[in-house]
Write an enzyme that holds these catalytic residues in place. Structure first.
Site, mmCIF file in Angstrom:
data_model
loop_
_atom_site.group_PDB
_atom_site.id
_atom_site.type_symbol
_atom_site.label_atom_id
_atom_site.label_comp_id
_atom_site.label_asym_id
_atom_site.label_seq_id
_atom_site.Cartn_x
_atom_site.Cartn_y
_atom_site.Cartn_z
ATOM 1 N N TYR A 6 70.249 29.508 31.571
ATOM 2 C CA TYR A 6 68.895 29.608 32.100
ATOM 3 C C TYR A 6 68.731 28.711 33.319
ATOM 4 O O TYR A 6 69.107 27.536 33.303
ATOM 5 C CB TYR A 6 67.874 29.203 31.027
ATOM 6 C CG TYR A 6 66.488 28.987 31.598
ATOM 7 C CD1 TYR A 6 65.732 30.061 32.047
ATOM 8 C CD2 TYR A 6 65.963 27.709 31.736
ATOM 9 C CE1 TYR A 6 64.473 29.871 32.601
ATOM 10 C CE2 TYR A 6 64.711 27.500 32.285
ATOM 11 C CZ TYR A 6 63.975 28.587 32.722
ATOM 12 O OH TYR A 6 62.741 28.392 33.288
ATOM 13 N N GLY A 32 61.481 30.654 34.095
ATOM 14 C CA GLY A 32 60.326 30.992 33.288
ATOM 15 C C GLY A 32 60.416 32.384 32.717
ATOM 16 O O GLY A 32 61.421 32.773 32.089
ATOM 17 N N HIS A 41 57.268 26.252 44.468
ATOM 18 C CA HIS A 41 56.380 25.303 43.794
ATOM 19 C C HIS A 41 55.689 24.346 44.778
ATOM 20 O O HIS A 41 54.974 23.436 44.336
ATOM 21 C CB HIS A 41 57.154 24.496 42.753
ATOM 22 C CG HIS A 41 57.212 25.165 41.417
ATOM 23 N ND1 HIS A 41 56.118 25.259 40.585
ATOM 24 C CD2 HIS A 41 58.223 25.802 40.773
ATOM 25 C CE1 HIS A 41 56.445 25.903 39.486
ATOM 26 N NE2 HIS A 41 57.725 26.250 39.577
#
Length: 518
Positions: free
Chosen positions: A63, A70, A93
């Site tokens: 991941y 996410g 972000h």
């Protein structure tokens, strides 16, 4: 304030536990950070990064390394694009708003993130840790917006500004001005990083901002509890109160250790182990009589608050965890800031109650109906000019305003979880909001405290004028003399804001040594 000098106390980062005091010392530029050069430590860090590289080469699915982030964790990233993924994470972000963290807060964030990565289970390179060390060494401070984190998956948005600066992007505070990160790095011969797989996630997917703010809040709250105790002693004397309310035998029957410690401090300040009872008045009002019970809540909470904060400080809190020893990738939720959220929601309640306690004490001392012989509003004007002057009337109004605002902010942030990011982050901690709330309440309570320091200076002087010389303990006498040197007696009405700001700076610098019992 600038970086700590080269000869400052070194705080060694090698994966072993740090304390709140270490974070505070680095934040205040009283200590410098030294990343371990021990070969065993460096090998442990490199082993994790090498394991991640091997997983990618073997087409392992990890991941945030070979997948999207996410809710996009099911999206496979083509091997040719894996190297670009960390850049995309901090790029999208970059949407923080609000005030920027100040230099102390930013230094604390950098150290807390470095400490977490130094646990050796984040799969990052030694070069990344050294770049974080270099930011601290040269005081290159990322401009980090305070708002935009829900506290799980950690402090993603604010920490994206740290990741970007490591790579020479966005802006920093350096040498007294805001400048491009690339310019600041170049000034010190530093090259921008190219983040390796997993490194963007490792920097951002953690609790460093909320934990850093919590460390600073804890230290300031501890000092405020001590100041509130000292101020209470002044107000007992100024109002001709009953020192016997703090009798040792009385407090022996209610065994909250922090509360007992506050009562003992008051006995010491009032210079009597068994103080005589005031025969004119059997019981004082609660804001004086119950001060140990109010301040004691904070005093008793501080140890377990420390435990929660320091456990988080010394944790690996990104996702996934890279176990290079057993060669496992462990997907979990260590980025969740629930312990910090609960600690900060609890702290802000206890601190706001200090503001409320002191505001009520001030209301008694300035009111001629309750102050037992002191002039109204503690005005020192006499004769015909007494009618013209208003003493501390407006200061008491301001203290009540600051108190009301502090009390308003005590609503727990941690109960306001919001489902975000396509319901992947469907239960979040709000820990960073709780920490910011706590700091704001501390700011306001410090403002109430400085109003009470002026009150103490005025009240003790006027009580001596009314009743004759007071027998002050050495601690009270020394602090009152210091206050008198800082704040001239208010005889004719004058603006007090400059003196209040000076006292505020003194409080935040922990100018007065308060109690050596803990």
């Amino acid at each position: 304030m600038t970086a700590a000098p080269p000869d400052a106390l070194p705080i060694l980062v090698d994966g072993r536990p740090l304390r709140i005091e270490d974070v505070v010392a680095v934040a205040r530029a009283e200590a410098r950070v030294a990343l371990s050069r021990d070969p065993a430590f460096e090998a442990r860090i490199n082993r994790g990064a090498d394991f991640v590289d091997r997983l990618i080469a073997e087409d392992g699915v990890v991941y945030g390394v070979s997948t999207g982030y996410g809710d996009s964790c099911t999206v496979a990233i083509p091997p040719s694009l894996v190297a670009e993924l960390p850049h995309h994470l901090y790029a999208y972000h970059g949407c923080g708003l609000g005030r920027f963290l100040d230099p102390q807060e930013t230094r604390a964030v950098l150290l807390v993130r470095l400490q977490s990565l130094a646990q050796g289970v984040s799969g990052v390179s030694l070069g990344l840790l050294r770049q974080l060390e270099a930011l601290l060494a040269h005081d290159i401070l990322p401009m980090i917006p305070a708002e935009g984190s829900v506290g799980a998956s950690g402090d993603l948005t604010p920490l994206s500004y740290v990741a970007a600066v490591l790579c020479g992007e966005r802006e920093v505070w350096h040498q007294g001005r805001v400048m491009p990160a690339a310019e600041a790095l170049a000034l010190h011969g530093l090259q921008p990083l190219r983040l390796r797989p997993k490194e963007g996630l490792a920097i951002m997917n953690g609790t460093a901002v909320m934990t850093a703010l919590a460390c600073l809040a804890w230290r300031r709250a501890d000092y405020l509890g001590r100041l509130a105790t000292r101020i209470t002693a002044f107000n007992v004397l100024a109002s001709a109160g009953n020192a016997h309310h703090f009798d040792q035998t009385l407090f022996s029957v209610k065994p909250h250790k922090g509360q007992q410690r506050v009562a003992a401090r008051l006995r010491a300040d009032l210079a009597s182990d068994r103080p005589p009872r005031n025969e004119q008045r059997l019981q004082d009002r609660y804001s004086l009589r119950c001060a140990p019970h109010v301040v004691g809540v904070l005093e008793d909470a501080l140890p377990w608050l420390r435990t929660n904060i320091e456990d988080e400080l010394n944790s690996a809190n990104d996702n996934p965890i890279i176990d290079a020893v057993e060669e496992r990738v462990l997907h979990g939720g260590h980025f969740y800031g629930g312990h910090i959220a609960f600690a900060m929601d609890s702290l802000k309640n206890a601190v706001a109650n200090l503001a409320d306690l002191l505001d009520r004490q001030m209301a008694l001392v300035v009111d001629a109906r309750y102050s037992h012989g002191l002039p109204a509003n503690l005005s020192a004007a006499r004769g015909e000019r007494a009618a013209l002057n208003h003493g501390l009337k407006a200061l008491q109004i301001s203290a009540s305003a600051w108190t009301a605002e502090a009390l308003k902010l005590t609503m727990p942030a941690s109960v306001f979880s919001r489902s975000t990011e396509c319901h992947n982050q469907d239960k979040v901690s709000m820990g960073t909001i709780a920490a910011r709330d706590a700091l704001r309440i501390i700011d306001l309570t410090e403002q109430v405290v400085v109003a009470l320091l002026v009150t103490a200076r005025q009240g003790i002087t006027l009580r001596e004028a009314v009743s004759g010389e007071l027998k002050l303990s050495p601690a009270l006498a020394g602090m009152h003399a210091d206050l008198a040197a800082r704040v001239p007696l208010v005889v004719e009405d004058r603006a007090l804001d400059v003196e209040l700001r000076g006292l505020l700076a003194a409080v935040r610098a922990e100018t007065w040594s308060l109690y050596a019992d803990a």
